[in-house]
Motif scaffolding. Sequence first.
Motif: not given
Length: 191
Positions: A2-9, A30
């Motif tokens: 999974s992507l890190d939260p910043t990249a996912a955002d 989120r």
Amino acid sequence: MSLDPTAADQALARRAAEGDDRAFAELVRRHKDGLYRLLRRYTGNPDDAYEAAHEAFIAAWGALRRYDPARPFGAWLRTIAINKARDRSRRSKVRRLLFGDRPIEESGAMQAADPACGAEETLFQIQRARMLDRAIAALPPQLKEPLLLTGFEGLSQQEAGAVLGVSAKTIETRAYRARKILAARLGGSMT
């Protein structure tokens, strides 16, 4: 993986800017709790915090095409939210000037009381939380914002500086001054 939260955002923001309503709904999911907590502490009033958060998400939706993915989405959203809270505060001051003071609503404690405590201790915790809420809400914005972003939202001084458009040293100084004022008002040490 999974992507890190910043990249996912950032990926969700890009999709939302292209018209994907579900991507924006996921961004709201989120960030809504953290944004509400920030605004709750900023305004000192749960209703005002809810309204400011709502306004912030509406403004973010309208501004998604201008979002810079090089900047963390959470920081961008907090900037919008703080601006909405400032706007609400200015409007409230004008209303008070025109129509007089309205009673201050008592809000519940921000944290649940410890069930292991007795009734007297629980009441003390609730009263202390309310006092802290009011004291934080009464701080001037230039001190309140750095304190909330670093002390309650967990941002680094550099991240808070980026949100507020000031240096990390300015954030450090203002958060320190805010803690000193709170300690003096609450009769304890917060420094």
